[in-house]
Write a protein that holds these residues in place. Structure first.
Motif, short mmCIF file in Angstrom:
data_model
loop_
_atom_site.label_atom_id
_atom_site.label_comp_id
_atom_site.label_asym_id
_atom_site.label_seq_id
_atom_site.Cartn_x
_atom_site.Cartn_y
_atom_site.Cartn_z
N ALA A 52 0.85 -1.20 0.00
CA ALA A 52 0.00 0.00 0.00
C ALA A 52 0.88 1.24 0.00
O ALA A 52 1.78 1.37 0.83
CB ALA A 52 -0.92 0.01 1.21
N LYS B 207 -3.51 5.46 1.22
CA LYS B 207 -4.78 5.03 1.79
C LYS B 207 -5.69 6.24 1.92
O LYS B 207 -5.23 7.34 2.22
CB LYS B 207 -4.58 4.37 3.16
N VAL C 230 -7.34 1.50 -0.96
CA VAL C 230 -5.95 1.09 -0.79
C VAL C 230 -5.31 1.13 -2.18
O VAL C 230 -5.76 0.43 -3.10
CB VAL C 230 -5.85 -0.32 -0.18
N GLN D 207 -1.80 1.12 -4.66
CA GLN D 207 -0.38 0.90 -4.89
C GLN D 207 0.03 1.69 -6.13
O GLN D 207 -0.69 1.71 -7.13
CB GLN D 207 -0.08 -0.58 -5.09
N LEU E 108 -0.39 -6.86 -4.41
CA LEU E 108 -1.48 -5.97 -4.00
C LEU E 108 -2.71 -6.76 -3.58
O LEU E 108 -3.36 -6.46 -2.57
CB LEU E 108 -1.82 -5.02 -5.15
N GLY F 32 -4.21 -6.04 0.00
CA GLY F 32 -5.16 -4.92 -0.09
C GLY F 32 -6.38 -5.07 0.78
O GLY F 32 -6.77 -4.14 1.50
N VAL G 168 -9.48 -1.61 -4.04
CA VAL G 168 -8.04 -1.88 -4.12
C VAL G 168 -7.58 -1.52 -5.52
O VAL G 168 -8.10 -2.06 -6.51
CB VAL G 168 -7.73 -3.35 -3.78
#
Length: 228
Positions: free
Chosen positions: A123, A126, A136, A138, A159, A163, A172
């Motif tokens: 992550a 957020k 979340v 990436q 992920l 996630g 996610v």
């Protein structure tokens, strides 16, 4: 003949206790006297209390007004935030994470935070959107943009593994200024991951629509809202 000295020591201890008690009573009496004097003085000068209360009220209102104005300026600044792809390409990876955080904040996620770094467990950003959903995200920055290495299934597997189970995300997302492989896209659909590739990123960063309006099949709101 040998028992009289202890009797004198007991008498001395009793005398010291009496002296300590008298000292404590004098201290309490002095404190009460001082408090009475202060109260009488304040009652005689009640207008000073009123003036202090007025000054405190004015000062509190001024502080609140300054804080509200700063918040309003910050909201205006964030709402005007725009990025072109060339600007995003020129960022470092960490700066790219901060840019994504700022875009989420612009969209109304007041708690958006950059968390990427060593031990981030997949992550980088957020946030909670105005509809109560936990995001979340990436981030995968490519210095060469769409000419850089594409994001593939291995990155998406990381992920997917954290996630929801670790970060408790409702949405996610993988965000990149580059490309995503076709196997990666298939995996993302299977695992209900959302992808923001270069094309979607350009629309999001340079426009004014929040990310959840640009992505398909975003989960339903967690709480009722005017937007729901």
């Amino acid at each position: 003949m040998t028992r009289r000295p202890p009797a004198r020591r007991r008498t001395g201890n009793r005398r010291r206790r009496q002296q300590d008690t008298q000292a404590d009573l004098l201290a309490v009496g002095a404190a009460i006297t001082f408090a009475v004097v202060v109260v009488n003085w304040l009652l005689a000068h009640w207008w000073l209390l009123l003036a202090a209360a007025v000054l405190a009220g004015v000062g509190g209102f001024w502080w609140w007004q300054q804080r509200a104005e700063r918040a309003q300026r910050e909201r205006a600044r964030s709402q005007a935030l725009r990025y072109q792809l060339a600007q995003l390409d020129a960022l470092s990876h960490r700066q790219f994470e901060h840019a994504v955080r700022d875009l989420m904040y612009r969209d109304g996620c007041s708690d958006a935070v950059q968390v990427g770094g060593r031990g981030d467990l997949g992550a980088d950003v957020k946030a909670t959107d105005p509809l109560g959903r936990r995001w979340v995200i990436q981030c995968k920055h490519r210095r060469d943009g769409d000419r850089g290495a594409p994001v593939g299934t291995p990155e998406l597997q990381v992920l997917n593994g954290t996630g929801r189970p670790v970060h408790k995300g409702d949405v996610v997302v993988m965000v990149t200024n580059g490309r995503i492989t076709q196997p990666g896209r298939v995996f993302a659909r299977q695992q209900r991951l959302h992808l923001v590739d270069r094309r979607v990123l350009a629309s999001w960063a340079a426009g004014s629509r929040p990310l959840w309006e640009l992505l398909p099949a975003v989960p339903a709101p967690r709480k009722p809202s005017q937007l729901s």
